[in-house]
Design a protein around this motif. Structure first.
Motif, PDB file in Angstrom:
ATOM      1  N   ASN A  90       0.858  -1.187   0.000  1.00  0.00           N
ATOM      2  CA  ASN A  90       0.000   0.000   0.000  1.00  0.00           C
ATOM      3  C   ASN A  90       0.894   1.236   0.000  1.00  0.00           C
ATOM      4  N   ALA A  91       1.240   1.690  -1.202  1.00  0.00           N
ATOM      5  CA  ALA A  91       2.142   2.837  -1.340  1.00  0.00           C
ATOM      6  C   ALA A  91       1.403   4.121  -1.702  1.00  0.00           C
ATOM      7  N   HIS A  92       0.104   4.016  -1.953  1.00  0.00           N
ATOM      8  CA  HIS A  92      -0.679   5.210  -2.283  1.00  0.00           C
ATOM      9  C   HIS A  92      -0.780   6.120  -1.064  1.00  0.00           C
ATOM     10  N   ARG A  93      -0.426   7.404  -1.239  1.00  0.00           N
ATOM     11  CA  ARG A  93      -0.462   8.365  -0.141  1.00  0.00           C
ATOM     12  C   ARG A  93      -0.912   9.719  -0.669  1.00  0.00           C
ATOM     13  N   MET A  94      -1.541  10.481   0.212  1.00  0.00           N
ATOM     14  CA  MET A  94      -1.867  11.875  -0.082  1.00  0.00           C
ATOM     15  C   MET A  94      -1.227  12.731   1.006  1.00  0.00           C
ATOM     16  N   VAL A  95      -0.410  13.682   0.610  1.00  0.00           N
ATOM     17  CA  VAL A  95       0.268  14.572   1.554  1.00  0.00           C
ATOM     18  C   VAL A  95      -0.231  15.986   1.317  1.00  0.00           C
ATOM     19  N   GLN A  96      -0.754  16.608   2.362  1.00  0.00           N
ATOM     20  CA  GLN A  96      -1.293  17.957   2.218  1.00  0.00           C
ATOM     21  C   GLN A  96      -1.180  18.696   3.544  1.00  0.00           C
ATOM     22  N   GLY A  97      -0.667  19.914   3.496  1.00  0.00           N
ATOM     23  CA  GLY A  97      -0.587  20.736   4.693  1.00  0.00           C
ATOM     24  C   GLY A  97      -1.920  21.379   5.007  1.00  0.00           C
ATOM     25  N   CYS A  98      -2.007  21.974   6.204  1.00  0.00           N
ATOM     26  CA  CYS A  98      -3.272  22.588   6.604  1.00  0.00           C
ATOM     27  C   CYS A  98      -3.029  23.566   7.745  1.00  0.00           C
ATOM     28  N   PRO A 100      -3.812  24.204  11.342  1.00  0.00           N
ATOM     29  CA  PRO A 100      -4.288  23.318  12.406  1.00  0.00           C
ATOM     30  C   PRO A 100      -5.523  23.830  13.137  1.00  0.00           C
ATOM     31  N   LEU A 101      -5.774  25.136  13.059  1.00  0.00           N
ATOM     32  CA  LEU A 101      -6.941  25.702  13.727  1.00  0.00           C
ATOM     33  C   LEU A 101      -8.134  25.860  12.785  1.00  0.00           C
ATOM     34  N   ALA A 102      -7.937  25.434  11.540  1.00  0.00           N
ATOM     35  CA  ALA A 102      -9.022  25.602  10.576  1.00  0.00           C
ATOM     36  C   ALA A 102      -9.217  24.374   9.691  1.00  0.00           C
ATOM     37  N   VAL A 103      -8.573  23.269  10.052  1.00  0.00           N
ATOM     38  CA  VAL A 103      -8.715  22.066   9.233  1.00  0.00           C
ATOM     39  C   VAL A 103     -10.167  21.600   9.253  1.00  0.00           C
ATOM     40  N   SER A 104     -10.700  21.324   8.102  1.00  0.00           N
ATOM     41  CA  SER A 104     -12.110  20.965   8.005  1.00  0.00           C
ATOM     42  C   SER A 104     -12.305  19.466   8.230  1.00  0.00           C
ATOM     43  N   GLU A 105     -13.527  19.109   8.595  1.00  0.00           N
ATOM     44  CA  GLU A 105     -13.850  17.699   8.749  1.00  0.00           C
ATOM     45  C   GLU A 105     -13.729  16.977   7.410  1.00  0.00           C
ATOM     46  N   ASP A 106     -14.079  17.662   6.337  1.00  0.00           N
ATOM     47  CA  ASP A 106     -13.990  17.051   5.013  1.00  0.00           C
ATOM     48  C   ASP A 106     -12.540  16.719   4.661  1.00  0.00           C
ATOM     49  N   MET A 107     -11.630  17.651   4.970  1.00  0.00           N
ATOM     50  CA  MET A 107     -10.224  17.400   4.664  1.00  0.00           C
ATOM     51  C   MET A 107      -9.685  16.249   5.500  1.00  0.00           C
ATOM     52  N   LEU A 108     -10.027  16.239   6.779  1.00  0.00           N
ATOM     53  CA  LEU A 108      -9.565  15.175   7.653  1.00  0.00           C
ATOM     54  C   LEU A 108     -10.101  13.825   7.185  1.00  0.00           C
ATOM     55  N   ALA A 109     -11.375  13.808   6.805  1.00  0.00           N
ATOM     56  CA  ALA A 109     -11.976  12.565   6.317  1.00  0.00           C
ATOM     57  C   ALA A 109     -11.291  12.089   5.038  1.00  0.00           C
ATOM     58  N   GLU A 110     -10.970  13.019   4.143  1.00  0.00           N
ATOM     59  CA  GLU A 110     -10.326  12.648   2.891  1.00  0.00           C
ATOM     60  C   GLU A 110      -8.909  12.130   3.124  1.00  0.00           C
ATOM     61  N   MET A 111      -8.173  12.755   4.045  1.00  0.00           N
ATOM     62  CA  MET A 111      -6.824  12.290   4.357  1.00  0.00           C
ATOM     63  C   MET A 111      -6.859  10.891   4.960  1.00  0.00           C
ATOM     64  N   LEU A 112      -7.829  10.642   5.816  1.00  0.00           N
ATOM     65  CA  LEU A 112      -7.972   9.298   6.388  1.00  0.00           C
ATOM     66  C   LEU A 112      -8.367   8.292   5.313  1.00  0.00           C
ATOM     67  N   ARG A 113      -9.257   8.695   4.414  1.00  0.00           N
ATOM     68  CA  ARG A 113      -9.689   7.786   3.350  1.00  0.00           C
ATOM     69  C   ARG A 113      -8.531   7.419   2.445  1.00  0.00           C
ATOM     70  N   GLN A 114      -7.742   8.416   2.061  1.00  0.00           N
ATOM     71  CA  GLN A 114      -6.665   8.184   1.116  1.00  0.00           C
ATOM     72  C   GLN A 114      -5.472   7.468   1.748  1.00  0.00           C
ATOM     73  N   ASN A 115      -5.145   7.784   2.994  1.00  0.00           N
ATOM     74  CA  ASN A 115      -3.913   7.295   3.603  1.00  0.00           C
ATOM     75  C   ASN A 115      -4.077   6.091   4.518  1.00  0.00           C
ATOM     76  N   PRO A 160       2.198  20.918  13.566  1.00  0.00           N
ATOM     77  CA  PRO A 160       0.904  21.591  13.402  1.00  0.00           C
ATOM     78  C   PRO A 160       0.466  21.749  11.960  1.00  0.00           C
ATOM     79  N   GLN A 161       1.394  22.120  11.078  1.00  0.00           N
ATOM     80  CA  GLN A 161       1.026  22.357   9.690  1.00  0.00           C
ATOM     81  C   GLN A 161       0.713  21.062   8.920  1.00  0.00           C
ATOM     82  N   MET A 162       0.928  19.932   9.559  1.00  0.00           N
ATOM     83  CA  MET A 162       0.639  18.640   8.943  1.00  0.00           C
ATOM     84  C   MET A 162      -0.343  17.854   9.805  1.00  0.00           C
ATOM     85  N   LEU A 163      -1.241  18.570  10.482  1.00  0.00           N
ATOM     86  CA  LEU A 163      -2.137  17.935  11.450  1.00  0.00           C
ATOM     87  C   LEU A 163      -2.924  16.786  10.835  1.00  0.00           C
ATOM     88  N   ALA A 164      -3.610  17.015   9.734  1.00  0.00           N
ATOM     89  CA  ALA A 164      -4.445  15.977   9.130  1.00  0.00           C
ATOM     90  C   ALA A 164      -3.605  14.809   8.644  1.00  0.00           C
TER      91      ALA A 164
END
Length: 269
Positions: A90-98, A100-115, A160-164
């Motif tokens: 499983n080498a598929h990964r998504m890396v995205q900064g954010c 930390p005080l404004a990370v959305s639930e959608d972004m967190l969900a997508e990072m969990l789904r992808q990674n 912090p900038q890589m919270l998700a």
């Protein structure tokens, strides 16, 4: 025990570019049958071209790996092509900064789904196939299969900038350990590789954005260099081979010694 994976069948996700591509190509070079899987069909076609022959040891599969049906089709395509599956990477990964005080639930969900979630789903499907192969007598009981998950030092360095991404990486590491425990009685081994100072696609982007980053990263890496993606491929081969037959549930750090010190800078792996 042997490092050879010759004649084994492997699925490698994230195989259209970067580290996933390096692992898949390395596996093919040492004699494995390899299904190159990625969401980017155009990139797969560009990278593989005629290498992905209808009867050869290299095949390609494109689709949204975040979807259950796509994953099921990937496993089916692999069985159709090679009759079995012995290794999953499983080498598929998504890396995205954010922020930390404004990370959305959608972004967190997508990072969990992808990674994490997509890899866990695929691991479950592949493990069931591996068990069926053992039950049919097609696999020696001590060599039921190997799963290798790629994760990151971000799992332990929650910048912090890589919270998700940090949360998703930590989830991937924990999923690796839990699945290893669940599948150990069936002799399916599950391990992870947490890497840093490796020339990934994300690092290439960072180096273009920040010309001084290369020197800072080399200075922060005890072995004094940035490694090529092909160097990580050898480690993954070890974890997929009989040479690591008594290793499961481990997260192996491949980072040139980076984890011996402090993080270099926010969001840099």
């Amino acid at each position: 025990m042997s490092l050879s994976i010759q004649g084994k069948t492997a699925i490698v996700t994230g195989a259209a570019r970067g580290i996933g591509l390096a692992i898949a190509r390395h596996f093919a070079a040492v004699g494995a049958n390899v299904m190159f899987a990625d969401s980017d069909e155009a990139a797969l076609e560009t990278e593989l071209g005629a290498d992905a022959a209808a009867e050869g040891p290299i095949r390609a599969f494109a689709g949204d790996l975040g979807q259950k049906l796509t994953l099921a089709n990937l496993v089916s395509a692999t069985i159709d092509a090679f009759d079995r599956v012995d290794i999953l990477v499983n080498a598929h990964r998504m890396v995205q900064g954010c922020d930390p005080l404004a990370v959305s639930e959608d972004m967190l969900a997508e990072m969990l789904r992808q990674n994490m979630i997509s890899g866990l789903r695929l691991s479950q499907m592949v493990a069931k196939r591996m068990l069926a192969q053992v039950e049919s007598g097609d696999t020696p009981p001590l060599q039921s299969g190997a799963i290798v998950n790629l994760t990151s030092l971000a799992a332990d360095w929650p910048q912090p900038q890589m919270l998700a991404y940090s949360i998703a990486s930590a989830a991937q590491a924990q999923a690796t350990r839990a699945l290893a425990s669940a599948l150990a009685p069936q002799r399916i081994r599950v391990n992870g590789v947490a890497f840093a100072s490796i020339m990934s696609n994300n690092m290439q982007l960072k180096l273009r954005e920040d010309p001084g980053l290369r020197d800072r990263m080399i200075a922060a890496t005890p072995l004094g260099r940035i490694a090529g993606a092909d160097e990580l491929a050898g480690t993954v081969q070890f974890l997929a081979s009989e040479a690591s037959g008594f290793i499961t549930g481990q997260i192996l750090r491949v980072d040139g010694g980076r984890s011996l010190g402090d993080p270099l800078a926010p969001g840099v792996y």
